[in-house]
Write a protein that holds these residues in place. Structure first.
Motif, short mmCIF file in Angstrom:
data_model
loop_
_atom_site.label_atom_id
_atom_site.label_comp_id
_atom_site.label_asym_id
_atom_site.label_seq_id
_atom_site.Cartn_x
_atom_site.Cartn_y
_atom_site.Cartn_z
N ASN A 234 1.03 -1.48 0.29
CA ASN A 234 0.54 0.01 0.41
C ASN A 234 0.58 1.41 -0.24
N SER B 270 4.11 1.57 -1.06
CA SER B 270 4.23 1.57 -2.17
C SER B 270 3.91 2.17 -3.80
N VAL B 271 2.96 1.12 -4.02
CA VAL B 271 1.69 1.35 -5.70
C VAL B 271 0.64 2.01 -4.84
N HIS C 219 -0.80 4.09 -3.82
CA HIS C 219 -1.34 5.64 -4.60
C HIS C 219 -1.71 6.14 -6.02
N TRP C 220 -1.60 4.44 -6.33
CA TRP C 220 -1.71 5.00 -8.44
C TRP C 220 -2.83 3.48 -8.47
N LEU C 221 -3.27 3.16 -7.27
CA LEU C 221 -4.66 2.08 -7.42
C LEU C 221 -5.59 2.90 -6.70
N ARG D 125 -8.18 3.26 -4.13
CA ARG D 125 -8.15 2.92 -3.03
C ARG D 125 -9.04 1.64 -2.09
N TYR E 198 -13.77 1.83 -13.71
CA TYR E 198 -12.20 1.04 -13.05
C TYR E 198 -12.45 0.64 -14.53
N ILE F 233 -4.45 -5.91 -12.46
CA ILE F 233 -4.11 -5.51 -10.92
C ILE F 233 -4.06 -6.65 -10.16
#
Length: 332
Positions: free
Chosen positions: A88, A90-91, A93-95, A97, A226, A233
């Motif tokens: 969470n 590391s990645v 903020h790109w995916l 919530r 989405y 993902i």
């Protein structure tokens, strides 16, 4: 012992998802089927039957191996949540919530019961140890899973009252489980004789929860918002998580010089996550609504991946010469 993957259960979930995408009004909360109410009743029934079917004799048989128990519970409730937090950070903020919340929720869940024991039995491992750890994990998860989720949500400024979550878990899961244990002297033998039929209740309730959550998600426009991205993902993240944990548990178990039968129980119990517990708890912790379908995606995909992958590993373990397991057990 047969391992249930790619069977009627998976087909039922896929059909439920397809119907939810085409006719979301059918199974949505407050809809014509009133699935939000039916699932609450079904969840209570599942945990009542689980409590009544729990054999205290089998638990006592596996209780003494403290090194195995510590290994499995630390893997389930320390290593997994730590990995979830790191992913969470590391990645996240790109995916979406909700997707990252679902990934952390997957990491916070207890281990499976039935499939962990089945895989351990297939691999000729420590079945008593698997029974003890899978059951202990389920009981610990009733407390730690909502606690972890509450702390995660509080850190993201979306916290829900922890006491309310514990009350819901207690009423819907723990209380029926305790009642089931109390009823075991009268209905325990019947449950044991009819275990395949009782297992259908678990699966039916999970399918209802999946159907309800995906109907709510479709009606709320989650999938159009989405697209196919969340599915891809989630598959990549959960696949990487499973590969990492299987490798880590095997590596540490061998370095700790576990007997082969203990290593098998450690790997299978320490790497699995429970859809049977995860689906009911998700409905209680997060409530019904459009976000629940996206939150449940990681555990749904992980469930199938772990069954397929671990069944292959179990067969490889089972092919080892019998004397290896026996010598290791005597030397431990």
């Amino acid at each position: 012992m047969r391992i249930p993957f790619l069977d009627g259960f998976l087909a039922s979930m896929l059909i439920a998802i397809a119907i939810a995408l085409l006719m979301p009004q059918l199974g949505a909360s407050g809809g014509v089927l009133h699935l939000d109410t039916l699932t609450h009743i079904g969840v209570a029934l599942v945990f009542l039957l689980s409590g009544a079917g729990l054999s205290t004799e089998r638990l006592k048989a596996g209780a003494a191996n403290w090194r195995l128990h510590l290994f499995v519970q630390l893997s389930t409730f320390a290593v997994f949540p730590l990995v979830g937090l790191l992913v969470n950070l590391s990645v996240g903020h790109w995916l979406p919530r909700e997707l990252m919340l679902g990934f952390f929720y997957l990491c916070a869940l207890p281990s499976t019961v039935s499939s962990s024991i089945a895989m351990t039995a297939m691999a000729r491992g420590n079945i008593a140890g698997a029974v003890f750890n899978a059951t202990l994990s389920s009981l610990i998860g009733m407390l730690l899973t909502p606690l972890y989720v509450s702390l995660f949500l509080s850190a993201a400024s979306h916290g829900a009252p922890l006491l309310d979550q514990f009350i819901k878990i207690g009423e819907q899961l723990l209380l029926p489980f305790v009642v089931g244990q109390c009823l075991r002297p009268w209905i325990g033998d019947w449950i044991t004789r009819n275990k395949p039929h009782v297992g259908l209740v678990d699966r039916a309730v999970i399918v209802m929860i999946v159907f309800n959550s995906f109907c709510d998600a479709t009606r709320a426009g989650v999938w159009t918002q989405y697209g196919a991205g969340p599915l891809l993902i989630t598959a990549l993240l959960t696949g990487a998580l499973l590969a990492f944990v299987l490798t880590l548990t095997h590596f540490i178990a061998t370095r700790l010089r576990f007997a082969v039968d203990d290593e098998i129980a450690a790997v299978f119990c320490g790497s699995k996550k429970s859809l049977a517990a995860g689906a009911p708890m998700a409905a209680l912790i997060f409530g019904s609504g459009g976000a629940l379908g996206l939150i449940m995606l990681p555990i749904m995909i992980y469930h199938q991946l772990q069954l397929i992958t671990c069944s292959v590993i179990a067969r490889r373990y089972a092919r080892r010469p019998a004397e290896i397991g026996e010598q290791a057990a005597h030397s431990a």
